[in-house]
Design a protein around this motif. Structure first.
Motif, PDB file in Angstrom:
ATOM      1  N   TYR A  46       0.808  -1.223   0.000  1.00  0.00           N
ATOM      2  CA  TYR A  46       0.000   0.000   0.000  1.00  0.00           C
ATOM      3  C   TYR A  46       0.841   1.273   0.000  1.00  0.00           C
ATOM      4  CZ  TYR A  46      -3.363  -3.583   1.243  1.00  0.00           C
ATOM      5  OH  TYR A  46      -4.127  -4.733   1.250  1.00  0.00           O
ATOM      6  N   ALA A  61       2.684   4.525  -1.567  1.00  0.00           N
ATOM      7  CA  ALA A  61       2.098   5.480  -2.513  1.00  0.00           C
ATOM      8  C   ALA A  61       2.442   5.167  -3.963  1.00  0.00           C
ATOM      9  CB  ALA A  61       2.547   6.894  -2.152  1.00  0.00           C
ATOM     10  N   HIS A 106      -7.596   0.777  -3.010  1.00  0.00           N
ATOM     11  CA  HIS A 106      -8.110   1.383  -1.776  1.00  0.00           C
ATOM     12  C   HIS A 106      -9.117   0.440  -1.108  1.00  0.00           C
ATOM     13  CE1 HIS A 106      -6.284   5.324  -1.646  1.00  0.00           C
ATOM     14  NE2 HIS A 106      -6.595   5.563  -2.909  1.00  0.00           N
ATOM     15  N   HIS A 115      -0.668   0.985   7.691  1.00  0.00           N
ATOM     16  CA  HIS A 115      -1.801   0.868   6.768  1.00  0.00           C
ATOM     17  C   HIS A 115      -2.918  -0.040   7.282  1.00  0.00           C
ATOM     18  CE1 HIS A 115       0.051   3.185   3.564  1.00  0.00           C
ATOM     19  NE2 HIS A 115       1.171   2.518   3.753  1.00  0.00           N
TER      20      HIS A 115
END
Length: 380
Positions: free
Chosen positions: A121, A123, A137, A167
């Protein structure tokens, strides 16, 4: 570690025994745990023709494949299998297998250990052309919502642990970091004779500068950056060759296009999936990785253990891998042609040095102890 009449039974769930570091690590771990009193049954969500499935069977590890392909049916089938096998611990790796295992163990008293083997996860992953951002997402939300079903977590690196804590909102005390190691004997000794033989089989000149990258042809591994770097390398070293060893993936077409655009057809060789990677380490002069993210780069560790100089992108995970220091092992912000040429020049004048690395048996014992703690108390 465990008395023979009290051997610990573990069911380890994984997507498949395909070609990858997580899959190979699971097989090697399962074999090593036998001598420590832990018997592992591997359960795959699907069967792959290539990979380490047959190797696991040859080495005496039971492997089963769930018959269904839909997630709800796989959950039901795994729940039934866990009841029939009565393991002391269920272990899982990779996302889909982890979701199936988490849901299958609901209501069970069997503790669940979930391995964190990547940092999915970050960026940069949302820039992957093969990924739909809203779907990623959504996957992260599902991953986070089901995370409390896990008894304890095992991370292959400190950075993988940190990413999961951030996360998935996992309590830090529920994560144990046990880094991967590799068996130096499996890689073999580096020698001039072995190098010459490996180059002959690959059709490489004895004097050509040979660069090597190992990993599937996906966005994560960023092989396109290495192809672009070769454009600068061959101007200074006309005979230089880049070998890319890894199965085809979502970036294969882009890699081929970049090779053609830069007219590097004779300088970049795509080898596909290989079972002789230790020989490739021997044939090469420099190992390269420009990966955007990793959990723990087993190939980078293997290259260093093989005595091969390395040039890696400065990911936090790569700083956790044992190093011989510069110039043999360099990490840089971006792997480009100038950095490759610098490494080739500097390492040519340096004598090889052996890498100091934890004994694989030590990390195996750590993992076995983690399983024992889970089986004995429900959580470490």
């Amino acid at each position: 570690m465990v008395h023979e009449h009290k051997r610990l039974r573990c069911v380890s769930v994984i997507d498949s025994l395909w070609v990858g570091g997580t899959e190979r690590s699971l097989v090697e771990q399962s074999v090593g745990l036998v001598d420590l009193g832990v018997d592992t049954t591997i359960v795959c969500l699907r069967r792959r023709d290539r990979g380490v499935h047959e190797e696991a069977l040859r080495r005496g590890i039971p492997v089963g494949v769930l018959p269904s392909t839909s997630l709800p049916l796989q959950v039901r089938e795994l729940r039934s299998l866990v009841r029939s096998l009565s393991p002391d611990v269920v272990h899982c790796s990779l996302l889909r297998a982890s979701l199936v295992a988490r849901l299958a163990c609901v209501g069970s008293k069997v503790p669940l250990l979930n391995s964190i083997v990547n940092t999915p996860y970050v960026a940069v992953r949302f820039r992957d052309p093969a990924i739909t951002p809203w779907k990623l997402h959504l996957i992260r939300i599902v991953d986070r919502l089901t995370a409390p079903l896990v008894t304890h977590w095992h991370a292959v690196s400190g950075e993988a642990a940190r990413s999961a804590i951030e996360h998935l909102r996992i309590p830090e005390q529920k994560v144990t970091v046990i880094r991967r190691t590799r068996d130096r004997q499996r890689l073999g000794e580096r020698s001039g004779e072995r190098r010459e033989a490996a180059r002959r089989r690959l059709g490489l000149s004895p004097d050509a500068p040979v660069l090597l990258a190992v990993g599937r042809e996906d966005f994560q591994k960023n092989h396109v950056a290495l192809v672009r770097a070769m454009s600068d390398v061959v101007r200074s070293r006309p005979g230089a060759v880049l070998l890319i060893a890894g199965r085809e993936g979502t970036e294969s077409e882009r890699i081929v296009q970049t090779i053609g655009q830069l007219e590097l057809e004779s300088s970049v060789v795509r080898l596909g999936h290989r079972t002789d990677v230790p020989e490739l380490y021997t044939a090469a002069d420099l190992y390269l990785t420009a990966a955007h993210w990793e959990g723990f780069s087993g190939a980078l560790l293997e290259a260093r253990l093989s005595g091969l100089p390395t040039l890696a992108r400065a990911l936090p995970q790569n700083h956790e891998i044992p190093s011989r220091g510069e110039p043999l092992d360099r990490t840089v912000r971006e792997v480009n042609g100038l950095e490759v040429l610098r490494s080739l020049e500097e390492t040519a004048a340096v004598s090889p040095a052996e890498l100091t690395c934890p004994d694989p048996m030590e990390t195996m014992q750590e993992f076995a102890q983690l399983l024992l703690d889970l089986a004995g108390r429900g959580e470490p």
